[in-house]
Design a protein around this motif. Structure first.
Motif, PDB file in Angstrom:
ATOM      1  N   ALA A 136       0.822  -1.204   0.000  1.00  0.00           N
ATOM      2  CA  ALA A 136       0.000   0.000   0.000  1.00  0.00           C
ATOM      3  C   ALA A 136       0.860   1.260   0.000  1.00  0.00           C
ATOM      4  O   ALA A 136       0.584   2.224  -0.727  1.00  0.00           O
ATOM      5  CB  ALA A 136      -0.942  -0.004   1.199  1.00  0.00           C
ATOM      6  N   ALA A 137       1.917   1.268   0.811  1.00  0.00           N
ATOM      7  CA  ALA A 137       2.794   2.442   0.873  1.00  0.00           C
ATOM      8  C   ALA A 137       3.502   2.674  -0.457  1.00  0.00           C
ATOM      9  O   ALA A 137       3.583   3.806  -0.944  1.00  0.00           O
ATOM     10  CB  ALA A 137       3.815   2.264   1.993  1.00  0.00           C
ATOM     11  N   LEU A 138       4.022   1.611  -1.058  1.00  0.00           N
ATOM     12  CA  LEU A 138       4.710   1.745  -2.345  1.00  0.00           C
ATOM     13  C   LEU A 138       3.753   2.237  -3.420  1.00  0.00           C
ATOM     14  O   LEU A 138       4.116   3.067  -4.265  1.00  0.00           O
ATOM     15  CB  LEU A 138       5.321   0.407  -2.751  1.00  0.00           C
ATOM     16  CG  LEU A 138       6.539  -0.044  -1.954  1.00  0.00           C
ATOM     17  CD1 LEU A 138       6.820  -1.523  -2.192  1.00  0.00           C
ATOM     18  CD2 LEU A 138       7.767   0.792  -2.319  1.00  0.00           C
ATOM     19  N   SER A 139       2.536   1.731  -3.407  1.00  0.00           N
ATOM     20  CA  SER A 139       1.550   2.133  -4.403  1.00  0.00           C
ATOM     21  C   SER A 139       1.130   3.586  -4.214  1.00  0.00           C
ATOM     22  O   SER A 139       0.973   4.334  -5.185  1.00  0.00           O
ATOM     23  CB  SER A 139       0.327   1.219  -4.314  1.00  0.00           C
ATOM     24  OG  SER A 139      -0.680   1.613  -5.223  1.00  0.00           O
ATOM     25  N   ALA A 140       0.952   4.001  -2.971  1.00  0.00           N
ATOM     26  CA  ALA A 140       0.468   5.349  -2.688  1.00  0.00           C
ATOM     27  C   ALA A 140       1.533   6.417  -2.872  1.00  0.00           C
ATOM     28  O   ALA A 140       1.233   7.542  -3.289  1.00  0.00           O
ATOM     29  CB  ALA A 140      -0.073   5.414  -1.260  1.00  0.00           C
ATOM     30  N   LEU A 141       2.788   6.090  -2.574  1.00  0.00           N
ATOM     31  CA  LEU A 141       3.835   7.104  -2.476  1.00  0.00           C
ATOM     32  C   LEU A 141       4.936   6.970  -3.515  1.00  0.00           C
ATOM     33  O   LEU A 141       5.659   7.934  -3.775  1.00  0.00           O
ATOM     34  CB  LEU A 141       4.455   7.061  -1.080  1.00  0.00           C
ATOM     35  CG  LEU A 141       3.495   7.386   0.064  1.00  0.00           C
ATOM     36  CD1 LEU A 141       3.963   6.751   1.357  1.00  0.00           C
ATOM     37  CD2 LEU A 141       3.338   8.884   0.212  1.00  0.00           C
ATOM     38  N   THR A 180      11.859   2.364  -1.129  1.00  0.00           N
ATOM     39  CA  THR A 180      12.299   1.035  -1.567  1.00  0.00           C
ATOM     40  C   THR A 180      13.094   0.341  -0.461  1.00  0.00           C
ATOM     41  O   THR A 180      12.848  -0.824  -0.127  1.00  0.00           O
ATOM     42  CB  THR A 180      13.167   1.143  -2.831  1.00  0.00           C
ATOM     43  OG1 THR A 180      12.336   1.497  -3.931  1.00  0.00           O
ATOM     44  CG2 THR A 180      13.859  -0.166  -3.145  1.00  0.00           C
ATOM     45  N   ASP A 181      14.058   1.040   0.117  1.00  0.00           N
ATOM     46  CA  ASP A 181      14.897   0.462   1.169  1.00  0.00           C
ATOM     47  C   ASP A 181      14.105   0.237   2.455  1.00  0.00           C
ATOM     48  O   ASP A 181      14.291  -0.779   3.144  1.00  0.00           O
ATOM     49  CB  ASP A 181      16.092   1.363   1.450  1.00  0.00           C
ATOM     50  CG  ASP A 181      17.020   1.493   0.258  1.00  0.00           C
ATOM     51  OD1 ASP A 181      17.053   0.563  -0.570  1.00  0.00           O
ATOM     52  OD2 ASP A 181      17.706   2.517   0.134  1.00  0.00           O
ATOM     53  N   LEU A 182      13.243   1.191   2.791  1.00  0.00           N
ATOM     54  CA  LEU A 182      12.438   1.032   3.999  1.00  0.00           C
ATOM     55  C   LEU A 182      11.504  -0.163   3.871  1.00  0.00           C
ATOM     56  O   LEU A 182      11.296  -0.910   4.830  1.00  0.00           O
ATOM     57  CB  LEU A 182      11.623   2.313   4.259  1.00  0.00           C
ATOM     58  CG  LEU A 182      12.407   3.614   4.412  1.00  0.00           C
ATOM     59  CD1 LEU A 182      11.450   4.760   4.718  1.00  0.00           C
ATOM     60  CD2 LEU A 182      13.470   3.502   5.495  1.00  0.00           C
ATOM     61  N   ALA A 183      10.933  -0.337   2.680  1.00  0.00           N
ATOM     62  CA  ALA A 183      10.025  -1.457   2.444  1.00  0.00           C
ATOM     63  C   ALA A 183      10.750  -2.787   2.611  1.00  0.00           C
ATOM     64  O   ALA A 183      10.241  -3.726   3.253  1.00  0.00           O
ATOM     65  CB  ALA A 183       9.420  -1.350   1.050  1.00  0.00           C
ATOM     66  N   GLU A 184      11.942  -2.879   2.034  1.00  0.00           N
ATOM     67  CA  GLU A 184      12.696  -4.132   2.135  1.00  0.00           C
ATOM     68  C   GLU A 184      13.076  -4.433   3.585  1.00  0.00           C
ATOM     69  O   GLU A 184      12.994  -5.579   4.031  1.00  0.00           O
ATOM     70  CB  GLU A 184      13.932  -4.062   1.245  1.00  0.00           C
ATOM     71  CG  GLU A 184      13.601  -4.084  -0.237  1.00  0.00           C
ATOM     72  CD  GLU A 184      14.826  -4.099  -1.126  1.00  0.00           C
ATOM     73  OE1 GLU A 184      15.891  -3.630  -0.656  1.00  0.00           O
ATOM     74  OE2 GLU A 184      14.719  -4.564  -2.263  1.00  0.00           O
ATOM     75  N   ARG A 185      13.494  -3.424   4.311  1.00  0.00           N
ATOM     76  CA  ARG A 185      13.843  -3.637   5.724  1.00  0.00           C
ATOM     77  C   ARG A 185      12.619  -4.107   6.513  1.00  0.00           C
ATOM     78  O   ARG A 185      12.716  -5.016   7.348  1.00  0.00           O
ATOM     79  CB  ARG A 185      14.398  -2.354   6.346  1.00  0.00           C
ATOM     80  CG  ARG A 185      14.661  -2.494   7.835  1.00  0.00           C
ATOM     81  CD  ARG A 185      15.093  -1.197   8.492  1.00  0.00           C
ATOM     82  NE  ARG A 185      15.102  -1.359   9.946  1.00  0.00           N
ATOM     83  CZ  ARG A 185      16.136  -1.841  10.652  1.00  0.00           C
ATOM     84  NH1 ARG A 185      17.245  -2.180  10.048  1.00  0.00           N
ATOM     85  NH2 ARG A 185      16.049  -1.960  11.968  1.00  0.00           N
ATOM     86  N   ALA A 223       6.867  -0.622  10.002  1.00  0.00           N
ATOM     87  CA  ALA A 223       5.581  -0.961   9.404  1.00  0.00           C
ATOM     88  C   ALA A 223       4.506   0.032   9.828  1.00  0.00           C
ATOM     89  O   ALA A 223       3.699   0.490   9.001  1.00  0.00           O
ATOM     90  CB  ALA A 223       5.177  -2.377   9.798  1.00  0.00           C
ATOM     91  N   GLU A 224       4.467   0.371  11.113  1.00  0.00           N
ATOM     92  CA  GLU A 224       3.477   1.346  11.569  1.00  0.00           C
ATOM     93  C   GLU A 224       3.728   2.719  10.950  1.00  0.00           C
ATOM     94  O   GLU A 224       2.782   3.446  10.615  1.00  0.00           O
ATOM     95  CB  GLU A 224       3.494   1.442  13.100  1.00  0.00           C
ATOM     96  CG  GLU A 224       3.120   0.164  13.832  1.00  0.00           C
ATOM     97  CD  GLU A 224       1.696  -0.312  13.545  1.00  0.00           C
ATOM     98  OE1 GLU A 224       0.899   0.454  12.965  1.00  0.00           O
ATOM     99  OE2 GLU A 224       1.391  -1.466  13.893  1.00  0.00           O
TER     100      GLU A 224
END
Length: 514
Positions: free
Chosen positions: A148-153, A340-345, A355-356
């Protein structure tokens, strides 16, 4: 002689890239001068720990060699890899059922169990058992949070932490933008830049306030104070950790924002700017904080070089009646790593704090309150825009610590399939962030006992663990080069030491399906 599992990891990394590339070629046509790639060309470094929510196993897994980087080719190991359209006979649902049904009946999985296996190239469900039934997902809900975060931002989005000065220059405000990865080194650079800016304005003594008004609602997760998650606030350093750890459970401060402001005051003093009195909490309004955050989200030319890769946020309607950004002179700013990096972590280490934070960034992109409730609504709305099956889904939090979360196995495999779709390249970190079985993140200590060893280095999956809940969702490449997405969710399990090996055996069995 190298550990056979090391060869499996090398083969698996190459196979995943080739399988995704095959899907991309099938859908998008010829390669563009050899530059089209379907997976980020980097291997995850071996890491220990992760946000486990159950006691550690009674014995440690045996030592493993570090994973090898993704191989561009592996002659003699992957001779059968090719585009799915040209592959040999596909796995038939009846064959897959014959393999999975006995494994799914393992008593260690408890009385509630659901499953979904999908061919990502076609979207065809190859196996399903209660696939549409909403279940408590535990940390596998992070797949939804991250997508959701990757799609939105967009994958280039960065989270700012900003320092501004009052009109008279006598008060500076440290404003949190929701970056839990802010560390002491970056905070020190921010203080140095702030001091330099103040000195150019002939100010060497200031009062310090700090602003956390970007977030709304309760800071404490419904589970209460817990070593798996700090109070959720827009300003914190190192996720509020009180020890030297950088992942997994740890003692947490009860006041991450206040502690960060106190440290910042000391750093300002060290840089030559006296701070009068103790830092105080600002009384900003959420609407004002949102307006400021939107302005800061698009880095200006004078911002630090790191800020040039700003976000690609969707254009959302502004909140009716929102107040204009307050008049304050920006002094300094620091940005997080790209999304990208935050998502992978978030996925590799099962990082609850991150995540929050990402769930709240999604809420801000939708002009909803950056709270547990607002984040849940935003995640659901974003996934709906992606056309995903949301019947019965509930997102009570972004981390999966809340037992009220509900997702189906079908939703998880649909998310993974969408992430593999060449039409959605922004979602690719959902796949590249998944831990590698037997080597990285929350799967580092698993896939070490036969027959699950067949999945070591080949299975990439997000784990989920709460008391009585064990889940696993991810991808695996078959010998004929097909990328399968799977999700196995078990409820009312008696012990993670029985449930986790059973889940590993299920996913490892997919690695042998031709």
């Amino acid at each position: 002689m190298p550990d056979p599992r090391l060869w499996q990891l090398t083969a698996g990394s190459a196979a995943l890239g080739l399988a995704l590339a095959a899907v991309a070629v099938t859908a998008a046509g010829p390669w563009d001068s050899g530059q089209r790639t379907a997976e980020r060309a980097r291997a995850a470094a071996p890491v220990a720990g992760g946000a486990h929510h159950a006691p550690p196993p009674p014995t440690l897994a045996p030592h493993r060699p570090a994973p090898a980087p993704s191989a561009p080719s592996a002659p003699g190991v992957l001779p059968a890899l090719h585009a799915p359209a040209a592959a040999g006979p596909a796995t038939r649902p009846a064959d897959l059922a014959a393999t999975l049904v006995p494994l799914l009946a393992d008593p260690g999985l408890g009385p509630l169990r659901t499953a979904s296996v999908v061919d990502t190239a076609t979207g065809t469900q190859l196996y399903g058992e209660g696939a549409g039934t909403p279940m408590t997902p535990a940390s596998t809900v992070k797949i939804a949070t991250v997508a959701a975060a990757l799609s939105a931002l967009g994958p280039d989005h960065r989270i700012p932490t900003t320092v501004t000065a009052s009109a008279d220059g006598r008060t500076v405000t440290l404003t949190g933008g929701g970056d839990p990865t802010l560390d002491t080194a970056r905070l020190e650079r921010l203080a140095t830049d702030t001091a330099r800016a103040l000195k150019t304005r002939s100010h060497t003594s200031v009062r310090l306030t700090y602003d956390t008004s970007l977030y709304e609602g309760p800071e404490l997760h419904p589970i209460g104070p817990n070593e798996n998650l700090a109070p959720v606030t827009a300003l914190m350093t190192r996720e509020g950790r009180l020890d030297a750890s950088d992942s997994g459970p740890a003692p947490r401060t009860a006041d991450p924002a206040g502690d960060t402001a106190t440290t910042f005051a000391a750093l300002l003093a060290h840089a030559g700017v006296k701070v009068t009195g103790a830092p105080t909490k600002a009384t900003g309004q959420p609407a004002e904080a949102k307006a400021k955050a939107k302005a800061e989200a698009e880095p200006k030319a004078e911002a630090e070089p790191k800020a040039e890769a700003g976000p690609k946020a969707k254009a959302k309607a502004t909140t009716p009646g929102a107040a204009p950004a307050p008049e304050a002179a920006p002094l300094a700013r620091t940005y997080s790593a790209p999304l990208t990096d935050l998502a992978e972590r978030t996925l590799t280490l099962s990082d609850n704090d991150l995540a929050e934070a990402l769930a709240r960034q999604t809420a801000l992109a939708h002009d909803l309150p950056a709270s547990f409730e607002g984040a849940g609504k935003a995640v659901r709305a974003e996934l709906a825009e992606l056309g995903l099956p949301l019947a019965g889904a509930r997102f009570a939090d972004g981390s999966g610590l809340d037992r009220r979360d509900r997702v189906s196995a079908a939703l998880l495999t649909a998310l993974l399939t969408r992430a593999a779709d060449p039409a959605h390249p922004a979602l690719r970190p959902v796949l590249t962030g998944l831990p590698v079985g037997g080597f990285t993140g929350t799967l580092a200590g698993r896939f070490d006992t036969a027959p699950a060893t067949a999945g070591a280095g080949l299975v990439r999956a997000k784990t989920g663990t709460l008391t009585g809940v064990n889940t696993l969702a991810g991808t695996v490449v078959t010998p004929d080069g097909r990328l399968l997405a799977f999700a196995f969710l078990a409820g009312r399990t008696l012990s993670p030491y029985e449930a986790q090996p059973a889940l590993d055996r299920l996913s490892a069995a997919l690695a042998g399906q031709g």
